[in-house]
Design a protein around this motif. Structure first.
Motif, mmCIF file in Angstrom:
data_model
loop_
_atom_site.group_PDB
_atom_site.id
_atom_site.type_symbol
_atom_site.label_atom_id
_atom_site.label_comp_id
_atom_site.label_asym_id
_atom_site.label_seq_id
_atom_site.Cartn_x
_atom_site.Cartn_y
_atom_site.Cartn_z
ATOM 1 N N THR A 1 0.748 -1.219 -0.043
ATOM 2 C CA THR A 1 -0.241 -0.079 0.025
ATOM 3 C C THR A 1 0.900 1.422 -0.015
ATOM 4 N N LEU B 1 0.448 5.340 0.801
ATOM 5 C CA LEU B 1 -0.513 6.392 1.179
ATOM 6 C C LEU B 1 0.226 7.590 0.705
ATOM 7 N N MET C 1 -6.132 12.166 1.749
ATOM 8 C CA MET C 1 -5.204 11.194 1.500
ATOM 9 C C MET C 1 -5.746 10.349 0.592
ATOM 10 N N SER D 1 -4.819 6.388 -1.036
ATOM 11 C CA SER D 1 -3.982 5.173 -1.022
ATOM 12 C C SER D 1 -4.333 4.694 -2.144
ATOM 13 N N HIS E 1 -6.919 -1.424 12.646
ATOM 14 C CA HIS E 1 -6.189 -0.260 13.624
ATOM 15 C C HIS E 1 -7.423 0.694 13.931
ATOM 16 N N THR F 1 -8.196 4.350 -2.425
ATOM 17 C CA THR F 1 -9.250 4.680 -1.564
ATOM 18 C C THR F 1 -8.668 6.035 -1.342
ATOM 19 N N SER G 1 -9.288 9.197 1.749
ATOM 20 C CA SER G 1 -9.592 9.448 3.101
ATOM 21 C C SER G 1 -9.834 10.724 3.149
HETATM 22 C C1 SIN Z 1 -6.202 2.976 3.395
HETATM 23 O O1 SIN Z 1 -6.724 3.685 2.547
HETATM 24 O O2 SIN Z 1 -5.512 1.891 3.145
HETATM 25 C C2 SIN Z 1 -6.236 3.241 4.821
HETATM 26 C C3 SIN Z 1 -7.246 4.142 5.355
HETATM 27 C C4 SIN Z 1 -7.635 4.002 6.775
HETATM 28 O O3 SIN Z 1 -7.723 2.912 7.313
HETATM 29 O O4 SIN Z 1 -7.649 4.988 7.515
#
Ligand code: SIN
Ligand code: CO
Length: 373
Positions: free
Chosen positions: A83, A85, A115, A117, A128, A199, A201
């Motif tokens: 991944t 980020l 953000m 990813s 997490h 993704t 964020s």
């Molecule tokens: C991700 O986009 O991989 C992580 C985003 C998150 O879990 O806060």
């Protein structure tokens, strides 16, 4: 306020009342027919820059690994479970900035960044929790999110990122492009890519009080005013010369208790602190600097817009721009509040501006804080 498709047909007021800080919300097709505006290669390009914060996370037989950017080399696309980020994409890309600003039903003082990813098949950052609210918008490909309302937030030791020791899944969803998951702070989650995926964020700022307090004391250094100097006209002979005199402690306490701060001090501190660009942010001056007269003429004709990296906040007669504060009169305040809320003003709106404001606008143009439309 209107019902928003972005919030699954809820008004911002309903969303904030029922979900914000309280419980997750899955919104199918929050952005219908969404197609990721930033390509994988554009994202990789950002990760190569040294003014962009990026991290690479891999997971294999040797456990979790994390490396900070700039990334001169990324794993092969066919390698599984990695991944990338990239933080603050909104600062570098107008489309990312426009997307983030769809979330301005939350005040700018609380909005952080976008953000992005990229994950290869099976990639993710592990189970997490985050300390902030987050909207997770699926931008490309599919991701399986598993979430848990668990209270046990203990973390694994000796791993370079935050991984929960125990993760008990309550619910799971597969998100398609345009779907979005809202999670409150401290809500356990784990997103795993099904095939390659991206993704977005949408993150928020929630300053820790300790950090805020330390910065506030720093700010107060320039503000405190304690005239006079210690004196002891009633001094008695010392029988224990090394002992700190009780009268001295009491006198100092009375003097130090004169340090006061008002709501105005707090407003100015917060406005400066929260509008301060992150250390990695640099502004580019315009290719062609303009004289004051030329600038004024062009601004009156075309209008002005804030550069996407520029942060403006205001309260009362105080306006804050990129960490600086200005005390302004009523007419200038109206113009600046409009510029801050709309991020742009037309030329017409500048007609009532004072000479001081026009000079400040010219200066902000020189430093790249704002642009002619
Ligand atoms: C991700 O986009 O991989 C992580 C985003 C998150 O879990 O806060
Ligand atoms: Co997270």
């Amino acid at each position: 306020m209107k019902k928003l498709p972005l919030l699954g047909g809820l008004t911002p007021a309903r969303f904030l009342r029922d979900f914000w800080h309280k419980k997750p919300l899955l919104i199918r097709q929050a952005i219908p027919d969404f197609s990721a505006p930033i390509t994988r290669d554009e994202l990789f390009g950002l990760a190569r820059r040294d003014d962009v914060e990026s991290r690479l996370i891999t997971h294999g037989a040797s456990g979790w690994n994390m490396r900070h950017g700039p990334m001169d080399k990324l794993p092969a696309l066919k390698q599984k479970a990695w991944t990338l980020l990239v933080q603050g994409v909104n600062l570098h890309d107008a489309r990312a900035d426009a997307l983030l600003r769809q979330f301005r039903f939350v005040p700018d003082a609380r909005l952080d960044d976008l953000m992005i990813s990229y994950a290869s098949d099976g990639g993710g950052v592990g189970p997490h929790f985050d300390s902030y609210d987050v909207f997770l918008l699926q931008a490309h490909g599919q991701r399986r999110w598993r979430v848990s309302a668990q209270d046990d937030l203990r973390l694994q030791e000796d791993v370079p990122l935050k991984i929960l020791s125990h993760f008990e899944v309550d619910e799971e969803f597969v998100l398609e492009p345009g779907d979005m998951l809202y999670l409150p702070p401290h809500y356990a989650h784990d997103g795993v890519a099904i095939g390659e995926c991206m993704t977005y964020s949408i993150g928020f700022r929630a300053p820790a009080y300790q950090e805020l307090g330390e910065s506030f004391l720093d700010f107060m250094l320039d503000t405190i005013d304690l005239p006079g100097r210690y004196a002891d006209p009633d001094l008695k002979p010392a029988t224990r010369p090394a002992e700190l005199p009780a009268g001295m402690v009491a006198r100092m306490r009375d003097e130090l208790n004169k340090i006061r701060f008002t709501d105005d001090d707090i407003t100015i501190f917060l406005g400066q602190h929260l509008s301060e660009p992150k250390p990695s942010v640099f502004f580019d001056p315009p290719a062609q600097p303009l004289s004051f007269a030329r600038f004024f003429q062009a601004a009156r004709k075309r209008g002005l817009r804030l550069h996407r990296k520029t942060q403006v906040l205001y309260r009362g007669a105080n306006v804050f721009i990129n960490g600086e504060s200005f005390h302004v009169g009523r007419a200038d305040k109206t113009i600046l509040a409009r510029l801050a809320d709309m991020r742009a003003v037309d030329g017409e709106a500048l007609s009532g501006a004072s000479e001081d404001l026009l000079e400040a606008l010219h200066q902000w143009h020189e430093t790249g804080w704002l642009e002619l439309i």
